[in-house]
Each structure stands twice: as structure tokens, then as C-alpha cells.
Write an enzyme that holds these catalytic residues in place. Structure first.
Site, mmCIF file in Angstrom:
data_model
loop_
_atom_site.group_PDB
_atom_site.id
_atom_site.type_symbol
_atom_site.label_atom_id
_atom_site.label_comp_id
_atom_site.label_asym_id
_atom_site.label_seq_id
_atom_site.Cartn_x
_atom_site.Cartn_y
_atom_site.Cartn_z
ATOM 1 N N ARG A 14 0.835 -1.202 0.000
ATOM 2 C CA ARG A 14 0.000 0.000 0.000
ATOM 3 C C ARG A 14 0.871 1.254 0.000
ATOM 4 N NH1 ARG A 14 -4.678 2.350 3.896
ATOM 5 N NH2 ARG A 14 -4.641 4.392 2.924
ATOM 6 N N ARG A 53 -6.412 1.755 -3.238
ATOM 7 C CA ARG A 53 -5.490 1.110 -2.304
ATOM 8 C C ARG A 53 -5.508 -0.412 -2.460
ATOM 9 N NH1 ARG A 53 -7.937 4.108 2.163
ATOM 10 N NH2 ARG A 53 -7.687 5.735 0.629
ATOM 11 N N ASP A 85 -8.763 -0.970 8.865
ATOM 12 C CA ASP A 85 -9.165 0.066 9.826
ATOM 13 C C ASP A 85 -9.697 -0.580 11.096
ATOM 14 O OD1 ASP A 85 -8.691 2.327 8.206
ATOM 15 O OD2 ASP A 85 -10.625 2.081 7.191
HETATM 16 O O1 GSY Z 1 -12.085 3.926 4.344
HETATM 17 C C1 GSY Z 1 -11.638 2.898 3.577
HETATM 18 C C2 GSY Z 1 -11.285 3.282 2.177
HETATM 19 N N1 GSY Z 1 -12.411 3.696 1.361
HETATM 20 C C3 GSY Z 1 -13.435 2.954 0.892
HETATM 21 C C4 GSY Z 1 -13.780 1.587 1.029
HETATM 22 O O2 GSY Z 1 -13.109 0.760 1.691
HETATM 23 N N2 GSY Z 1 -14.936 1.196 0.393
HETATM 24 C C5 GSY Z 1 -15.706 2.052 -0.330
HETATM 25 N N3 GSY Z 1 -16.779 1.586 -0.924
HETATM 26 N N4 GSY Z 1 -15.382 3.357 -0.477
HETATM 27 C C6 GSY Z 1 -14.268 3.805 0.143
HETATM 28 N N5 GSY Z 1 -13.753 5.037 0.154
HETATM 29 C C7 GSY Z 1 -12.648 4.969 0.904
HETATM 30 S S1 GSY Z 1 -11.610 6.296 1.227
#
Ligand code: GSY
Length: 170
Positions: free
Chosen positions: A83, A92, A97
Site C-alpha cells: 500500500r 489502495r 481500519d
Molecule cells: O475507508 C476505507 C477506504 N475507502 C473505501 C472503502 O473501503 N470502500 C468504499 N466503498 N469506499 C471507500 N472510500 C474509501 S476512502
């Protein structure tokens, strides 16, 4: 033992492999027991929307690591999977998290738990409901299922159970 919930997300191929290898890396840690795994969901990107769809899931784990030690281990998995934090909200390989750590409210520069926007995000709440619908989000004083009930349908529409690369379950 502490109970923590970790959300995982990937939108760079091979997305499913990044998820499963990261869950395996959590399982490989001597001080972590992965108790439950949600289904995998394909989700529309939230925030910065001009990027590919994500695969998201959530695991419930028991650990005697502190929240900071768990964060450090999650970051080491992200690093190992290549990453790069180039665009803040951008694509990513894998994101891990810490969503909840017991019922603690942690607000430091490195760590914010409960994850600050988790109660607004169907891509977190729907897989979290798979593993524990009764989990309380302490900042909201409500259960995951109660928060999901109140979430607009439009938010939930962007989250679909992942049927695998060939459109098959399992
Ligand atoms: O916060 C995690 C990264 N992230 C995501 C994700 O994991 N899934 C979706 N659907 N949208 C996201 N936007 C972010 S930033």
C-alpha cells in the site's frame, strides 16, 4: 482479552487475494484470534468516487494487543501488501481500519476509535452486521443494526454481496 472489529477494503487487483491474505496475516499473529469473518461485499467507492469498486469485509477478533499495537500490526500488513499512501482518498491495495476496540473511545493523532465515519458507511455497517448486529458504536450509543435501519436506502444500494470472480458464491 479485548474484542476488536477490523474493516478491510481493497480496490486494486487482485482485490480478493489482498483481502484473504490480510485476514490470514491477522490469523497468523500469535496474539490475535480471528473469531468471525463477514461475507465479502462489492461496494461503490465513497468519498472520491472516480475510482474502481472496492471489495470490503469485516472481522471480529480477540487480542491481548493494545489498540496501538493492533494498529501497528495492521499497518505492517498494509505495507507488506504494497500500500502506498499517494492520494489521500484514492485507490489502495489493502486498507485495514480498527472500527471498534472494546467499547473504548480513543482520540489520538494516530488512532481514532470508533472509526469516525463508520456509522455513515454502509460498506462498513453491512459486513459488521454479519459478524455482530448487536455491537454498540459507543459514539452513537446505538447498535449496528439500529444504525443500519436508519441509514438511507441509497447508501445501502451501493453494497452487494460479492459472488466471486466468476459470479459464484463461496
Ligand atoms: O475507508 C476505507 C477506504 N475507502 C473505501 C472503502 O473501503 N470502500 C468504499 N466503498 N469506499 C471507500 N472510500 C474509501 S476512502
Amino acid at each position: 482479552m479485548n474484542t476488536a472489529y477490523v474493516g478491510l477494503g481493497s480496490n486494486i487487483q487482485p482485490r480478493e487475494t489482498f483481502l484473504t491474505e490480510s485476514v490470514q496475516a491477522l490469523e497468523d499473529h500469535q496474539q490475535i484470534i480471528v473469531k468471525k469473518k463477514s461475507d465479502i461485499y462489492e461496494t461503490l467507492p465513497v468519498g472520491y468516487t472516480k475510482q474502481d469498486n472496492f471489495l470490503n469485509m469485516v472481522v471480529e477478533l480477540k487480542t491481548d494487543l493494545s489498540a496501538w499495537e493492533l494498529l501497528e500490526y495492521c499497518q505492517s500488513i498494509e505495507k507488506e501488501k504494497g500500500r502506498k499512501r499517494e492520494v489521500r482518498w484514492g485507490p489502495r491495495t489493502i486498507d485495514l481500519d480498527i472500527l471498534l476496540y472494546n467499547q473504548e473511545n480513543i482520540k489520538t493523532e494516530q488512532l481514532f476509535v470508533p472509526h469516525p465515519r463508520m456509522h455513515e458507511r454502509a460498506f462498513v455497517l453491512i459486513p459488521l452486521q454479519d459478524v455482530n448486529p448487536d455491537a454498540i458504536i459507543p459514539t452513537q450509543n446505538k447498535s449496528v443494526s439500529a444504525i443500519l435501519d436508519e441509514l438511507p436506502t441509497t447508501e445501502k444500494k451501493g453494497v452487494a454481496r460479492w459472488l466471486g470472480k466468476n459470479g459464484e458464491e463461496g
